[in-house]
Design a protein around this motif. Sequence first.
Motif, PDB file in Angstrom:
ATOM      1  N   ASP A  18      25.934  52.388 -41.388  1.00 34.01           N
ATOM      2  CA  ASP A  18      24.612  51.960 -40.926  1.00 34.01           C
ATOM      3  C   ASP A  18      23.670  51.869 -42.126  1.00 34.01           C
ATOM      4  OD1 ASP A  18      26.011  52.460 -38.663  1.00 34.01           O
ATOM      5  OD2 ASP A  18      24.747  54.076 -37.928  1.00 34.01           O
ATOM      6  N   CYS A  34      21.284  49.278 -35.861  1.00 29.46           N
ATOM      7  CA  CYS A  34      21.545  50.467 -35.042  1.00 29.46           C
ATOM      8  C   CYS A  34      21.902  51.628 -35.950  1.00 29.46           C
ATOM      9  CB  CYS A  34      22.716  50.225 -34.088  1.00 29.46           C
ATOM     10  SG  CYS A  34      22.439  48.846 -32.994  1.00 29.46           S
ATOM     11  N   VAL A  56      19.543  55.903 -30.372  1.00 26.08           N
ATOM     12  CA  VAL A  56      19.492  56.573 -29.078  1.00 26.08           C
ATOM     13  C   VAL A  56      19.802  58.034 -29.359  1.00 26.08           C
ATOM     14  CG1 VAL A  56      20.463  56.705 -26.761  1.00 26.08           C
ATOM     15  CG2 VAL A  56      20.319  54.488 -27.937  1.00 26.08           C
ATOM     16  N   SER A  87      33.982  53.425 -32.663  1.00 23.64           N
ATOM     17  CA  SER A  87      34.065  51.997 -33.046  1.00 23.64           C
ATOM     18  C   SER A  87      33.696  51.109 -31.873  1.00 23.64           C
ATOM     19  CB  SER A  87      35.475  51.603 -33.491  1.00 23.64           C
ATOM     20  OG  SER A  87      35.938  52.454 -34.465  1.00 23.64           O
ATOM     21  N   SER A  88      32.712  51.505 -31.129  1.00 21.84           N
ATOM     22  CA  SER A  88      32.486  50.850 -29.833  1.00 21.84           C
ATOM     23  C   SER A  88      31.112  50.228 -29.646  1.00 21.84           C
ATOM     24  CB  SER A  88      32.666  51.864 -28.702  1.00 21.84           C
ATOM     25  OG  SER A  88      33.926  52.456 -28.762  1.00 21.84           O
ATOM     26  N   VAL A  89      30.071  50.879 -30.147  1.00 22.52           N
ATOM     27  CA  VAL A  89      28.720  50.489 -29.744  1.00 22.52           C
ATOM     28  C   VAL A  89      28.430  49.013 -30.069  1.00 22.52           C
ATOM     29  CG1 VAL A  89      26.261  50.884 -30.152  1.00 22.52           C
ATOM     30  CG2 VAL A  89      27.776  52.822 -29.764  1.00 22.52           C
ATOM     31  N   ASN A 147      24.501  57.418 -40.657  1.00 22.36           N
ATOM     32  CA  ASN A 147      25.926  57.086 -40.691  1.00 22.36           C
ATOM     33  C   ASN A 147      26.187  56.109 -41.856  1.00 22.36           C
ATOM     34  OD1 ASN A 147      28.572  56.971 -39.591  1.00 22.36           O
ATOM     35  ND2 ASN A 147      28.060  55.043 -38.583  1.00 22.36           N
ATOM     36  N   SER A 200      30.869  55.410 -35.956  1.00 21.23           N
ATOM     37  CA  SER A 200      30.076  56.568 -36.332  1.00 21.23           C
ATOM     38  C   SER A 200      31.052  57.618 -36.840  1.00 21.23           C
ATOM     39  CB  SER A 200      29.254  57.074 -35.147  1.00 21.23           C
ATOM     40  OG  SER A 200      30.082  57.307 -34.038  1.00 21.23           O
TER      41      SER A 200
HETATM   42  N1  LIG Z   1      23.208  57.077 -30.757  1.00 25.22           N
HETATM   43  C1  LIG Z   1      23.196  55.898 -31.407  1.00 25.22           C
HETATM   44  N2  LIG Z   1      22.042  55.232 -31.573  1.00 25.22           N
HETATM   45  C2  LIG Z   1      22.010  54.030 -32.210  1.00 25.22           C
HETATM   46  N3  LIG Z   1      23.106  53.429 -32.700  1.00 25.22           N
HETATM   47  C3  LIG Z   1      24.284  54.048 -32.563  1.00 25.22           C
HETATM   48  C4  LIG Z   1      24.399  55.310 -31.906  1.00 25.22           C
HETATM   49  N4  LIG Z   1      25.710  55.656 -31.919  1.00 25.22           N
HETATM   50  C5  LIG Z   1      26.366  54.683 -32.551  1.00 25.22           C
HETATM   51  N5  LIG Z   1      25.517  53.696 -32.944  1.00 25.22           N
HETATM   52  C6  LIG Z   1      25.857  52.460 -33.692  1.00 25.22           C
HETATM   53  O1  LIG Z   1      27.171  52.058 -33.368  1.00 25.22           O
HETATM   54  C7  LIG Z   1      28.015  52.105 -34.496  1.00 25.22           C
HETATM   55  C8  LIG Z   1      29.403  52.516 -34.074  1.00 25.22           C
HETATM   56  O2  LIG Z   1      29.342  53.784 -33.482  1.00 25.22           O
HETATM   57  P1  LIG Z   1      30.473  54.358 -32.538  1.00 25.22           P
HETATM   58  O3  LIG Z   1      30.751  53.351 -31.502  1.00 25.22           O
HETATM   59  O4  LIG Z   1      29.884  55.621 -31.998  1.00 25.22           O
HETATM   60  O5  LIG Z   1      31.648  54.626 -33.450  1.00 25.22           O
HETATM   61  C9  LIG Z   1      27.319  53.029 -35.477  1.00 25.22           C
HETATM   62  O6  LIG Z   1      27.674  52.724 -36.809  1.00 25.22           O
HETATM   63  C10 LIG Z   1      25.852  52.700 -35.187  1.00 25.22           C
HETATM   64  O7  LIG Z   1      25.466  51.507 -35.836  1.00 25.22           O
END
Ligand SMILES: Nc1ncnc2c1ncn2[C@@H]1O[C@H](COP(=O)(O)O)[C@@H](O)[C@H]1O
Lengths: 249, 321
Positions: free
Chosen positions: A39, A6, A65, A126-128, A36, A120
Motif C-alpha cells: 500500500d 486502500c 476500514v 489477497s482479496s480486498v 502495509n 495485507s
Molecule cells: N482494513 C482495510 N482497510 C483498507 N484497505 C484494506 C484493508 N484491508 C486490506 N486492504 C487493502 O486490500 C489489500 C489486500 O488486502 P487483503 O485482501 O487483506 O490481503 C491491502 O494491500 C490494502 O490495500
Amino acid sequence: MKILVCISNVPDTTTKVKFTDNNKQVDDAGVQWIINPWDELALTRAIELKEDGNNSIDEVCVINVGLSKCDATLRKALAIGADKAIRIDADPIDAYYVAAQIADYLKNNPFDIVLSGIESSDYNGSSVGGMLSEFMDCPAISSMTKLEIENGNVTIHRAIPGGKQILELTTPFVGIVQKGITNEPRIPAMRGIMMARKKPLEVLSAVEMESLSHIVEFELPVAKASCKMIDAEHLEELVNLLKSEAKVL
Amino acid sequence: MSVIAFAKNWEGKFKKSTYELVSYAKELAFRLNTQTLVLSIGEVEESELEKLVQYGADKIISVDDSRLNILSSRIYAEVISQVVNKEDASYVILSDNNSGKAISPRLSVKLKAGLAAGVLDVPKSLDPFVIKKQVFTGKAFAYVQIDSEKKILTLSKNSFGIVENPTSLNLVKFTPELSDDLFKIKVKSVESSDNKIILADADIVVSAGRGMKSADNWQPVEDLASVMGAATACSRPVSDDGWRGHEEHVGQTGKVIAPNLYFAIGISGAIQHVAGVSRSKCIVAINTDPEAPIFSVADYGVVGDAMIVLPELTEIIRNGE
Ligand SMILES: Nc1ncnc2c1ncn2[C@@H]1O[C@H](COP(=O)(O)O)[C@@H](O)[C@H]1O
Ligand SMILES: Cc1cc2nc3c(=O)[nH]c(=O)nc-3n(C[C@H](O)[C@H](O)[C@H](O)COP(=O)(O)OP(=O)(O)OC[C@H]3O[C@@H](n4cnc5c(N)ncnc54)[C@H](O)[C@@H]3O)c2cc1C
C-alpha cells in the motif's frame, strides 16, 4: 483524475507474532504498526503521478476500514503526501466486509483509479482489491508492476508467470499493486509531517454489512529440528543426505 | 452440493499444481459425500483434459472458447459463477497462484461466498466449516470459519500432494453467456523473460543474498541451479540493488514459495526473508557465519565461502547424475 489508495494497517514486518486469549487474539503488546508495504508503494506511485507535471491527477486520497488505532497510520499516509484520509470506523472481520464498506463509500464518492496492495501482510487475503472491482463492476489489474498516465491514456504492466503483459485500459479500474510499481516507498519528511496535521482525516460510520467468514483460532508453526551441519570439505555428504534422507534430489 | 475445481491451463497444458488441486477437490468431495467437478476454461485438447480423470474428476466441464485463452479475472469469474449456478455447486477450489488470487475475490462477491485464501489442509471440521490457512506470511496459521452457504478456497502449493484416484472420463462442454462489454481490456503486448524455470512452479530453488558481494558473482548460483533444473531466487536487497530482477525476490514482501528444496546462499535469514520460504520441505543454508540466523531454520547447513562451496557442490551433483 482522482486516485483512491486502500491502506491496511499491519504489524511491522519484524514483528514476532504472538497470540493471547487461548490463541484467539493477536497479541498487540509492543507491536509497531505500519502501512502495509504494498500500500505504501501504491501511495508513493499515486503521489509521483500527481507530481509529474502532467497534471493528470488532481487528488490522491487514502482510505482504511479500521478502528481509531489506525489513525496514526493514516496520518503517516498524509505526511507522505496524500491529500485526504478517510477512515470507516469498524473492526474489519473479513476481506468481504472491508471491500463492501469501501464499495459503499465509492458509490457516492467516485474515483477514477482505486489502488490496493496485492495482500495485507497480516491476514494474507489477497482479496480486498479483487472484491472491490467486482462490487464496482469494473476491470481489475492483478499484479500491477507499472502505471503510467499520459494525456489521460493509461498504460499498465502486469506481471504474469514468466513475463509481463502490457495493457491499455480506460477508467475506472482497480489496480492491485505489486513490487516494481515504484523504486522505493516514500518516507515522510518534516515538512510533510507538519502539513499532515492540517489535512482532513474524515471518520465515517460503517454501514450495516455482513461478513462471510471469521477467524476462530491461531496457531504457531512447530519449531524445526536442529540443523545438520556438514563439513565444507565433504560436500558429497550433503548430496547423499539430500538424496537418501530428505529425498529431495 | 458438489465441489468444483478450476483447472487453469498454460498454453493448453496443465501443471503439477493442477493435479494437486484436483486431488484435493476429490478428497473434499469424498468427505462431503458428493461429486468432484473440474472446470477448464480456454482451448485445451481432449487428451490433456483426460489426464484429470487420473486424480478423481467425476465430470470435466470444458469451456473451449478461443476468446478465453488469455486470462481475464473478470470474465473467468463470470464463467465460473455461471457453472457453479448451473451445477448448483457449493464449493469452488482454485490454486493459490496468480490466477487463483485474481479470480477468487471476484467470484466471492458474485456468489456471496466466503473465501479462505491459501488453505493448507483439508477442513478441520465440515459443519461448521473450519479450515487452516497461512497468515502473517507463514509466520503463523489461522483456522477460518466460513459462514456462507457457498464457499471458495484457494489451495497453497505443496500442501496436499498429488493423489491418484482414477475415475472414468465424463467430458461435457459448456457455453457461457458473455457480453462483449466484458472484453474491454486491451492486451497490447506480452513480453516473456527467457524460458527459465518459473519460480512459483519450481521443485528446487537456488536463492542467494548479499553474501555474494556483487552482481558479477552470480555464475556459480546459476550453475548450481542449472545442474539441478532449479529456479533461481534472491533476497530483497539483492533485487533492490538491481543485482537481480524483482521477479526473483522472495520473502514477506516478495514471492512466497514452497519448493521441495530451497538453497539459501549468503542469506542471513532475516525474519522477513524466512517468512516467504518457511514452507519449503527442506532448506539448505550455505554461509560463512556459523552464527547466521538462517541456520536455525535450515535442515542442512554448510559453513563456508559460497564462491568455493558452490562450484564444488555443482561438480559433485553433475558427476552424480
Ligand atoms: N482494513 C482495510 N482497510 C483498507 N484497505 C484494506 C484493508 N484491508 C486490506 N486492504 C487493502 O486490500 C489489500 C489486500 O488486502 P487483503 O485482501 O487483506 O490481503 C491491502 O494491500 C490494502 O490495500
Ligand atoms: C518492510 C520490510 C520488508 C522486507 N521484506 C523482505 C523480503 O521479502 N525478503 C527479504 O529477503 N528481505 C526482506 N527484508 C529485508 C530483510 O530485513 C534483510 O535485510 C534481508 O533479507 C537481508 O538480505 P541478505 O540476507 O541477502 O543480506 P545480509 O543480511 O547482508 O546477509 C548476508 C549474509 O551473507 C553471508 N556471507 C557473506 N559473505 C559470504 C560468502 N562469501 N559466502 C557465504 N555467505 C556469505 C553473511 O554471513 C550474511 O549472513 C525486508 C525488510 C523490511 C524492513
